[in-house]
Design a protein around this motif. Structure first.
Motif, PDB file in Angstrom:
ATOM      1  N   THR A  16       4.042  -3.846  -1.229  1.00 33.44           N
ATOM      2  CA  THR A  16       5.315  -2.802  -1.807  1.00 33.44           C
ATOM      3  C   THR A  16       6.132  -1.871  -1.538  1.00 33.44           C
ATOM      4  OG1 THR A  16       3.382  -1.798  -2.926  1.00 33.44           O
ATOM      5  CG2 THR A  16       4.397  -3.301  -3.924  1.00 33.44           C
ATOM      6  N   ILE A  17       5.280  -1.215  -0.084  1.00 35.32           N
ATOM      7  CA  ILE A  17       6.187   0.084   0.285  1.00 35.32           C
ATOM      8  C   ILE A  17       7.198   0.118   0.665  1.00 35.32           C
ATOM      9  CG2 ILE A  17       5.444   0.252   2.220  1.00 35.32           C
ATOM     10  CD1 ILE A  17       4.129   2.676   2.675  1.00 35.32           C
ATOM     11  N   ALA A  18       7.921  -1.347   1.677  1.00 37.00           N
ATOM     12  CA  ALA A  18       9.083  -1.427   1.699  1.00 37.00           C
ATOM     13  C   ALA A  18      10.067  -1.251   0.739  1.00 37.00           C
ATOM     14  CB  ALA A  18       9.405  -2.523   2.489  1.00 37.00           C
ATOM     15  N   GLN A  19       9.761  -1.357  -0.300  1.00 35.66           N
ATOM     16  CA  GLN A  19      10.670  -0.727  -1.479  1.00 35.66           C
ATOM     17  C   GLN A  19      11.269   0.411  -2.038  1.00 35.66           C
ATOM     18  OE1 GLN A  19       9.239  -4.111  -4.803  1.00 35.66           O
ATOM     19  NE2 GLN A  19      11.232  -4.946  -4.654  1.00 35.66           N
ATOM     20  N   SER A  20       9.233   1.231  -2.007  1.00 33.20           N
ATOM     21  CA  SER A  20       9.300   2.551  -2.526  1.00 33.20           C
ATOM     22  C   SER A  20      10.167   3.055  -1.628  1.00 33.20           C
ATOM     23  CB  SER A  20       7.703   2.747  -2.244  1.00 33.20           C
ATOM     24  OG  SER A  20       7.127   2.166  -3.088  1.00 33.20           O
ATOM     25  N   ILE A  21       9.741   3.038  -0.263  1.00 30.19           N
ATOM     26  CA  ILE A  21      10.930   3.628   0.556  1.00 30.19           C
ATOM     27  C   ILE A  21      12.259   3.707   0.767  1.00 30.19           C
ATOM     28  CG2 ILE A  21      11.536   4.209   3.323  1.00 30.19           C
ATOM     29  CD1 ILE A  21       8.185   3.167   3.733  1.00 30.19           C
ATOM     30  N   GLU A  22      13.086   2.526   0.118  1.00 30.88           N
ATOM     31  CA  GLU A  22      14.217   1.964   0.621  1.00 30.88           C
ATOM     32  C   GLU A  22      14.699   2.756  -0.973  1.00 30.88           C
ATOM     33  OE1 GLU A  22      16.504   0.795   1.755  1.00 30.88           O
ATOM     34  OE2 GLU A  22      14.606   0.043   3.180  1.00 30.88           O
ATOM     35  N   SER A  23      13.828   2.990  -2.685  1.00 36.94           N
ATOM     36  CA  SER A  23      14.580   3.603  -3.737  1.00 36.94           C
ATOM     37  C   SER A  23      14.544   5.012  -2.882  1.00 36.94           C
ATOM     38  CB  SER A  23      13.605   3.531  -4.586  1.00 36.94           C
ATOM     39  OG  SER A  23      12.078   3.949  -4.013  1.00 36.94           O
TER      40      SER A  23
END
Length: 254
Positions: A16-23
């Motif tokens: 999940t962390i890639a999506q969190s970073i991208e946000s």
């Protein structure tokens, strides 16, 4: 010195962390630093963050060195490294809407607020919306004793006004910190917009209601210094008032 320091604790968040970073990277306010603190993950979390950090120098990756068992230690490590006026928080499985930082900072500046929060959607591990939460437009110490109305993933505070106090090392450390920050009369501005997405399912502590009540007992009895009777009353009131904290999502109404 960037305008906003974003604090992100991470543990086994490869999925999940890639999506969190991208946000965070997609925010309309681009003047930020993102401090990710890995709590000794055993999956590919560090590799995912490392690839993002190679492409964007605003991302910094730190490590606790040994697993702490909760988000307080990683957050505190990031706070010690933060250099911005404003501090924001986002866990490694949650998301921000693109204008979240912009709208919050504008509202805080207009109101002269030292701390703010927003509403958020609630999704399950598959990303399906299952609920939502909207904070009161204004909250203080007394109202927080009835229930935590600040979603940590939405909180932003002004470090010039409040400093960078560490999260207490206890269960529900974010709630304990909000109480600490509002004891002196500081009020919390609540934006009436859903500007973040909270993912449930991986947070087993939040689903263990007896464990949660023990955390609250510790906060009321030992951190706030209330007597046993008042602490028991506050625990009971919290349990009653917050048994349905998130409004359920009705797909037929969308």
């Amino acid at each position: 010195m960037p305008l906003v320091s974003v604090v992100m604790p991470a543990f086994n968040a490869e999925a999940t962390i890639a999506q969190s970073i991208e946000s965070v990277l997609s925010q309309t306010v681009q003047d930020f630093e993102l401090i990710v603190v890995d709590d000794m993950s055993s999956d590919g979390t560090v590799d995912v963050v490392g690839r993002h950090a190679e492409r964007d120098p605003r991302i910094r990756l730190l490590s606790t060195g040994s697993n702490s068992g909760g988000p307080a230690v990683p957050r505190n490590l990031a706070l010690a490294e933060a250099s911005s006026r404003y501090v924001a928080f986002l866990d490694a499985d949650d998301l921000w809407s693109p204008r979240k930082t912009e709208l919050q900072l504008s509202a805080m500046d207009k109101a002269g607020a030292a701390i703010s929060c927003t509403g958020f959607d609630v999704v399950d591990t598959g990303g399906d919306k299952i609920g939502a939460f909207m904070p009161p437009a204004s909250a203080d110490y007394a109202s927080l004793l009835k229930g935590n109305s600040i979603g940590c993933l939405t909180a932003i505070y002004d470090a010039e006004k409040l400093g960078r106090p560490p999260f207490p090392i206890c269960g529900h450390e974010d709630y304990a910190l909000w109480l600490e920050l509002t004891r002196d009369g500081t009020r919390i501005l609540g934006l009436q917009q859903k500007l973040a997405t909270y993912r449930v399912g991986a947070r087993s502590v939040s689903s263990d209601k007896m464990k949660v009540l023990r955390f609250f007992w510790h906060i009321y009895r030992h951190r706030e210094g209330f007597g046993a009777l008042r602490s028991a009353y506050l625990c009971g009131r919290y349990a009653v008032l917050n048994r349905a904290k998130y409004a359920r999502y009705d797909a037929s109404s969308s």
